[in-house]
Design an enzyme around this catalytic site. Sequence first.
Site, short mmCIF file in Angstrom:
data_model
loop_
_atom_site.label_atom_id
_atom_site.label_comp_id
_atom_site.label_asym_id
_atom_site.label_seq_id
_atom_site.Cartn_x
_atom_site.Cartn_y
_atom_site.Cartn_z
N VAL A 11 -11.59 40.20 1.86
CA VAL A 11 -10.22 40.84 1.87
C VAL A 11 -10.59 42.61 1.39
O VAL A 11 -10.99 43.68 1.35
CB VAL A 11 -9.18 40.32 1.97
CG1 VAL A 11 -7.79 41.06 1.89
CG2 VAL A 11 -8.68 39.29 2.37
N ASP A 30 -12.76 42.77 -10.45
CA ASP A 30 -12.67 41.19 -9.87
C ASP A 30 -13.55 40.60 -11.70
O ASP A 30 -14.02 41.70 -12.42
CB ASP A 30 -14.17 41.06 -8.88
CG ASP A 30 -13.90 39.95 -8.53
OD1 ASP A 30 -13.04 39.51 -7.06
OD2 ASP A 30 -14.14 38.80 -8.75
N THR A 121 -2.63 36.56 1.45
CA THR A 121 -1.56 35.51 2.38
C THR A 121 -0.76 34.87 1.14
O THR A 121 -1.04 33.78 0.58
CB THR A 121 -2.63 34.43 3.32
OG1 THR A 121 -3.28 35.63 4.01
CG2 THR A 121 -1.39 33.97 4.21
N GLU A 158 -13.06 37.81 9.70
CA GLU A 158 -14.55 37.21 9.40
C GLU A 158 -15.41 37.58 10.47
O GLU A 158 -15.42 36.77 11.52
CB GLU A 158 -14.25 36.29 8.70
CG GLU A 158 -13.83 36.48 7.45
CD GLU A 158 -13.92 35.21 6.22
OE1 GLU A 158 -15.04 34.31 6.77
OE2 GLU A 158 -13.13 35.31 5.26
N LYS A 210 2.73 36.60 8.14
CA LYS A 210 1.40 36.60 8.26
C LYS A 210 1.08 34.76 8.64
O LYS A 210 0.34 34.26 9.29
CB LYS A 210 0.30 37.00 6.96
CG LYS A 210 -0.59 36.51 6.90
CD LYS A 210 -1.79 36.72 7.48
CE LYS A 210 -2.63 36.05 7.28
NZ LYS A 210 -4.04 36.45 8.73
N ASN A 214 -0.82 33.60 11.96
CA ASN A 214 -2.52 32.25 11.90
C ASN A 214 -1.86 30.86 12.52
O ASN A 214 -2.56 29.98 13.45
CB ASN A 214 -2.44 31.95 10.23
CG ASN A 214 -3.46 33.63 9.75
OD1 ASN A 214 -3.93 33.85 10.93
ND2 ASN A 214 -4.23 32.94 8.48
N PHE A 255 -8.49 32.48 22.46
CA PHE A 255 -8.06 31.18 21.19
C PHE A 255 -7.89 30.05 22.24
O PHE A 255 -7.10 29.30 21.82
CB PHE A 255 -7.36 31.66 20.44
CG PHE A 255 -7.60 32.30 19.05
CD1 PHE A 255 -7.66 33.36 19.01
CD2 PHE A 255 -7.51 31.28 18.22
CE1 PHE A 255 -8.76 33.85 17.72
CE2 PHE A 255 -7.89 32.22 16.53
CZ PHE A 255 -9.03 33.34 16.52
N CYS A 266 -8.60 30.22 6.06
CA CYS A 266 -7.28 31.12 6.20
C CYS A 266 -6.22 29.58 7.12
O CYS A 266 -5.78 29.25 6.58
CB CYS A 266 -7.31 32.49 6.94
SG CYS A 266 -7.78 33.29 6.18
N LYS A 327 -17.88 29.99 11.51
CA LYS A 327 -17.39 30.74 13.36
C LYS A 327 -18.67 31.78 12.85
O LYS A 327 -19.86 32.24 11.90
CB LYS A 327 -16.66 31.45 13.30
CG LYS A 327 -16.17 32.80 12.32
CD LYS A 327 -14.96 33.62 13.14
CE LYS A 327 -14.39 34.57 12.54
NZ LYS A 327 -13.00 35.28 12.43
P1 NAD Z 1 -12.48 35.93 -1.98
O1 NAD Z 1 -11.98 33.40 -2.32
O2 NAD Z 1 -13.86 36.28 -0.96
O3 NAD Z 1 -11.88 37.12 -2.69
C1 NAD Z 1 -11.21 36.53 -3.99
C2 NAD Z 1 -11.74 36.83 -5.57
O4 NAD Z 1 -10.36 37.16 -6.61
C3 NAD Z 1 -12.61 36.38 -5.76
O5 NAD Z 1 -13.38 37.38 -5.96
C4 NAD Z 1 -12.50 35.96 -7.53
O6 NAD Z 1 -13.31 36.12 -8.59
C5 NAD Z 1 -11.53 37.18 -7.03
N1 NAD Z 1 -10.07 36.89 -8.71
C6 NAD Z 1 -9.31 35.81 -8.61
N2 NAD Z 1 -8.62 36.21 -9.85
C7 NAD Z 1 -8.89 37.41 -10.07
C8 NAD Z 1 -8.22 38.35 -11.08
N3 NAD Z 1 -7.62 37.86 -11.91
N4 NAD Z 1 -8.48 39.29 -11.09
C9 NAD Z 1 -9.58 40.38 -10.76
N5 NAD Z 1 -10.35 39.31 -9.57
C10 NAD Z 1 -9.91 38.13 -9.72
O7 NAD Z 1 -11.19 35.89 -1.07
P2 NAD Z 1 -10.42 35.82 0.44
O8 NAD Z 1 -11.05 35.36 1.52
O9 NAD Z 1 -10.83 37.95 0.20
O10 NAD Z 1 -9.44 35.57 0.45
C11 NAD Z 1 -8.16 36.53 -0.69
C12 NAD Z 1 -6.84 36.65 -0.09
O11 NAD Z 1 -6.56 37.45 1.37
C13 NAD Z 1 -6.10 35.12 0.47
O12 NAD Z 1 -5.04 35.01 0.43
C14 NAD Z 1 -6.40 34.49 1.90
O13 NAD Z 1 -5.91 34.25 2.66
C15 NAD Z 1 -6.14 36.03 2.35
N6 NAD Z 1 -6.86 36.78 4.00
C16 NAD Z 1 -8.37 36.21 3.76
C17 NAD Z 1 -9.27 36.33 5.02
C18 NAD Z 1 -10.13 35.85 5.55
O14 NAD Z 1 -10.88 36.11 6.36
N7 NAD Z 1 -10.69 35.89 4.42
C19 NAD Z 1 -8.32 36.99 6.17
C20 NAD Z 1 -7.12 37.60 5.66
C21 NAD Z 1 -6.10 37.84 4.63
#
Ligand code: NAD
Length: 441
Positions: A11, A30, A121, A158, A210, A214, A255, A266, A327
């Site tokens: 994200v 990060d 989320t 994704e 959100k 989902n 879906f 998610c 997927k």
């Molecule tokens: P991810 O695991 O790919 O990325 C999270 C990142 O945050 C990691 O790189 C981690 O190193 C970093 N991180 C953790 N603690 C940190 C800190 N204190 N400072 C800086 N960086 C830090 O996660 P994601 O898939 O991108 O999901 C992130 C959020 O978005 C979640 O809540 C998820 O539910 C939501 N979300 C994800 C998607 C999806 O399709 N992946 C879609 C919508 C919402």
Amino acid sequence: MKITIVGTGYVGLVTGACFSEVGIDVTCVDIDELKIENLKKGIIPIYEPGLEDLVHRNVKKGRLHFSTKLSESLDGAEVVFGAVGTPPDEDGSADLKYVLEVAKEVGRHMNDYLLMVTKSTVPVGTAEKVRKALQGELDNRDSKLEFDVCSNPEFLKEGAAVSDFLKPDRIVVGCDTDKAKKTMERLYKPFTMNGHPVVFMDVTSAEMTKYAANSMLATKISFMNDIANLCEIVGADVNSVRRGIGSDSRIGTKFIYPGTGYGGSCFPKDVKALIKTADDFSYSLKVLKAVEEVNEAQKSILITKLNKHFNHDLKGKTFALWGLAFKPQTDDMREAPSLVIIRKLLEAGANVKAYDPVAMEEAGRILGDKIEYGQDQYDVLIDSDALIIATEWPEFKFPNFNIIKKLLKNPVIVDGRNVYDLDEMKDREIDYYCIGINTKK
Ligand code: NAD
């Protein structure tokens, strides 16, 4: 405008790259030093169509930066997005430790008014916790700096994340001050000029939206899997039923494809977290509990079919598996159905040879040498007892069936995505199993 995105995962990186594409100055932060080091060298940590070009272009233009130091990225930033993970805690609730850590760090280092936006989320009530965490750090510093909090859940898919972000169906923003609303309006203007609406609401409703979205999608999947299983029992064809109901505009065509259950980063965790939120308020979300139950059972459906075909004797057999990612068009394997299938096959004493167009590296990290990995999709068929389709990558849809038959020990395909034509399978004398159609009647 200058913004900071904290958390450079699926994200955060997509959000950062897309905001920089419309001219905003973005720093993606990060704590993963290797990830940031690689991004600085132009190495993209995830597979997402269109992302690599977008990142390279905007880095070159000087609008997209990467850092491990949140403190150094806050100078002049009007908005800070939290896009860190919210993994499930042991009781199913969303673990907010990363979200709150980010809020605290912002509180420790901010030096001007800013808008703290939660993109992760998070369950209802989180905005208040973020506000308190941030304010607590300002109080520790005796600082009178002001800030607003805002909820802006992300709906990207994704595999299509970049286009979803650039052309969203809608943008949901929960905020409770005019100042925050105006900032979010300005920030998203480049994306809304073509008619994509920003839906403003209160923070609690945005957080809830959100999870509701989902959970609704997960419900459609489990409902259709349940119907598919009944179709098989009563002799109906779920593909016909799907087309028959999908043509009703109130139901829609999306879906409602049966398969091996939902997975990914998610749906499983968000369904669990919403059930937990309801439980915490002494309300039982009965529909969602059933959605989970159906999904759990569905993950084993291909194993049931294999057991039936091989008379419960999978020990020592070798299975070729096409598709590891949860997927197509992603390398994400979080909660991928393929992992359940592989685990169950290994438990039964079988061997697995797998191929995926982009998720092999990720699979290697998770599974190590527990399975074999193929050079290509045909390689894994050599001396295998059957082929399992776990992910519907386009390149698996029109394979060379002559080669498949030649390489497999037995012409058996167990298809968890209903990608092949029943008549063709019959004509080619392939033992074919799929979801929601009894192919052996
Ligand atoms: P991810 O695991 O790919 O990325 C999270 C990142 O945050 C990691 O790189 C981690 O190193 C970093 N991180 C953790 N603690 C940190 C800190 N204190 N400072 C800086 N960086 C830090 O996660 P994601 O898939 O991108 O999901 C992130 C959020 O978005 C979640 O809540 C998820 O539910 C939501 N979300 C994800 C998607 C999806 O399709 N992946 C879609 C919508 C919402």
